[in-house]
Enzyme design. Structure first.
Site, mmCIF file in Angstrom:
data_model
loop_
_atom_site.group_PDB
_atom_site.id
_atom_site.type_symbol
_atom_site.label_atom_id
_atom_site.label_comp_id
_atom_site.label_asym_id
_atom_site.label_seq_id
_atom_site.Cartn_x
_atom_site.Cartn_y
_atom_site.Cartn_z
ATOM 1 N N HIS A 253 0.834 -1.205 0.000
ATOM 2 C CA HIS A 253 0.000 0.000 0.000
ATOM 3 C C HIS A 253 0.872 1.260 0.000
ATOM 4 O O HIS A 253 0.621 2.208 -0.754
ATOM 5 C CB HIS A 253 -0.912 0.002 1.227
ATOM 6 C CG HIS A 253 -1.960 -1.065 1.222
ATOM 7 N ND1 HIS A 253 -1.652 -2.392 1.433
ATOM 8 C CD2 HIS A 253 -3.311 -1.006 1.039
ATOM 9 C CE1 HIS A 253 -2.763 -3.108 1.392
ATOM 10 N NE2 HIS A 253 -3.785 -2.294 1.146
ATOM 11 N N HIS A 296 -0.738 -3.245 8.507
ATOM 12 C CA HIS A 296 0.711 -3.401 8.442
ATOM 13 C C HIS A 296 1.320 -2.922 9.749
ATOM 14 O O HIS A 296 0.718 -2.127 10.477
ATOM 15 C CB HIS A 296 1.310 -2.594 7.276
ATOM 16 C CG HIS A 296 1.251 -3.303 5.960
ATOM 17 N ND1 HIS A 296 2.120 -4.304 5.613
ATOM 18 C CD2 HIS A 296 0.411 -3.137 4.892
ATOM 19 C CE1 HIS A 296 1.837 -4.728 4.391
ATOM 20 N NE2 HIS A 296 0.802 -4.041 3.942
ATOM 21 N N ASP A 300 6.928 -1.904 8.360
ATOM 22 C CA ASP A 300 6.613 -2.210 6.966
ATOM 23 C C ASP A 300 6.496 -0.935 6.136
ATOM 24 O O ASP A 300 7.001 -0.863 5.008
ATOM 25 C CB ASP A 300 5.299 -2.986 6.875
ATOM 26 C CG ASP A 300 5.316 -4.256 7.705
ATOM 27 O OD1 ASP A 300 6.420 -4.728 8.021
ATOM 28 O OD2 ASP A 300 4.228 -4.771 8.025
#
Length: 376
Positions: A253, A296, A300
């Site tokens: 993302h 996440h 990350d």
């Protein structure tokens, strides 16, 4: 180019009625007394006399043959007042070239697609290795209350920014170069992500996320089914197809949000600062939504931001500097494993790609006529 008459003839070394050569004749006519008041040796007087005779002879021959060629180098004389015409070709303009090279763009897309499949296959295998532990301690996740809707908001923002980014690339005059660059960079990011998520598997950050049951075995058929399922949903959870867990390091993302911002900021005019700030705000909002949804871990997103910006900056530093496209002991970028791939895609692109836009379709004609044609 015409040279003649006055003092300009003497300045540029051409033949004129007055100037350098006439000055020599006038000097010879004065008997050489204008140089100094002192006496000179006999040898110097002889040399000066010979020089005067030669100069006068050359001048008379030029005036007598004013309608003929002086030499074979394109120097032509005109009879009008002893003027000399020297045809000079138009200067060679070494302008940057930006060839389309559509086939290379297709190869870059295939590189991206193959690494996308590689990433989904890695996730299909990683899902079987996710440990049944509690979520790891995280400074951000532990400080906020989980909001399940945050992941959907983040993915909606991703779709908006990606679509707008594609529109910017489509309307750019050198769209084939830009698409080729984005495909190659995204392919590299997917390739690295397929490795990092597999080598180190983190426990699920959100215990309430609907992870699919483990099969407790792996086979080519099982992996192929999972890959098809993930591809059908474009890797987004909002489509209900992303039911496999373990793809944490690093955040896909964040990669999409940051790369969309970097591309728009790089290839749109500086005066579009409002658009740049909107994309930056959307990127930050999307990352925050991922974190509050516990989609996440914080690490990350940090790693995703770092590797995306480093690849983007390194790639464009190489692309915008011709000297870095050549081998040499001082070019340490040449040691990158993907440098040969970059070189083949970018070797014919000379210079920084300008921020020019045009209508991308041949119709309607009223739009095409008002915009520059695609010449790159």
């Amino acid at each position: 180019m015409v040279l003649g008459g006055g003092s300009e003839g003497g300045r540029y070394g051409s033949v004129g009625e007055s100037g350098g050569l006439m000055g020599e004749i006038q000097y010879c006519g004065s008997g050489g007394n204008s140089r100094s008041g002192t006496s000179s040796s006999a040898s110097s007087v002889v040399d000066e006399s010979d020089h005067c005779h030669m100069t006068h002879d050359v001048y008379q021959r030029l005036l007598a043959n004013h309608d003929s060629y002086i030499n074979a180098n394109g120097v032509i004389k005109d009879g009008g007042g002893g003027m000399v015409k020297i045809p000079i070709p138009s200067p060679h303009r070494d302008e940057p070239r930006f060839p389309k090279e559509k086939f290379k763009t297709l190869l870059a897309f295939l590189f991206l697609f193959s690494n996308w499949i590689f990433t989904t296959a890695s996730l299909a295998l990683t899902h079987e290795r996710v440990p049944n532990y509690k979520p790891l301690p995280d400074v951000t996740l532990d400080a906020v209350t989980t909001q399940e809707w945050g992941l959907d908001v983040s993915e909606i923002i991703i779709m908006i920014t990606v679509y707008l980014c594609v529109m910017v690339l489509l309307f750019h005059k050198h769209r084939w170069i830009l698409f080729r660059r984005v495909f190659l960079m995204m392919g590299l990011l997917y390739f690295y992500r397929s490795i990092t998520m597999y080598v180190t598997v983190l426990p699920v950050a959100n215990p309430h996320y609907p992870c699919a049951p483990k099969a407790n075995y792996t086979s080519p058929v099982l992996v192929a089914k999972r890959v098809i399922q993930l591809l059908s949903g474009f890797g987004l959870s909002i489509n209900g197809k992303h039911t496999f867990c373990g793809d944490y390091i690093y955040s896909g993302h964040t990669v999409c949000l940051v790369l969309a911002y970097l591309v728009v900021r790089e290839y749109t005019p500086r005066r579009w600062w409002l658009l740049h700030w909107c994309f930056a705000l959307l990127a930050v909002t999307g990352v925050v939504m991922v974190l509050i949804a516990r989609g996440h871990y914080t690490v990350d997103c940090i790693i995703a931001y770092y590797i995306t910006t480093r690849i983007f900056y390194i790639y464009h530093t190489l692309a915008n500097n011709t000297s870095l496209k050549e081998s040499g002991p001082s070019n340490f970028f040449e040691r990158l494993w993907w440098y040969p791939l970059f070189w083949r895609f970018e070797r014919n692109v000379q210079g920084v790609v300008p921020r020019h836009y045009e209508w991308p379709l041949p119709w309607p004609r009223r739009w095409s006529s008002k915009n520059p044609q695609r010449t790159s």
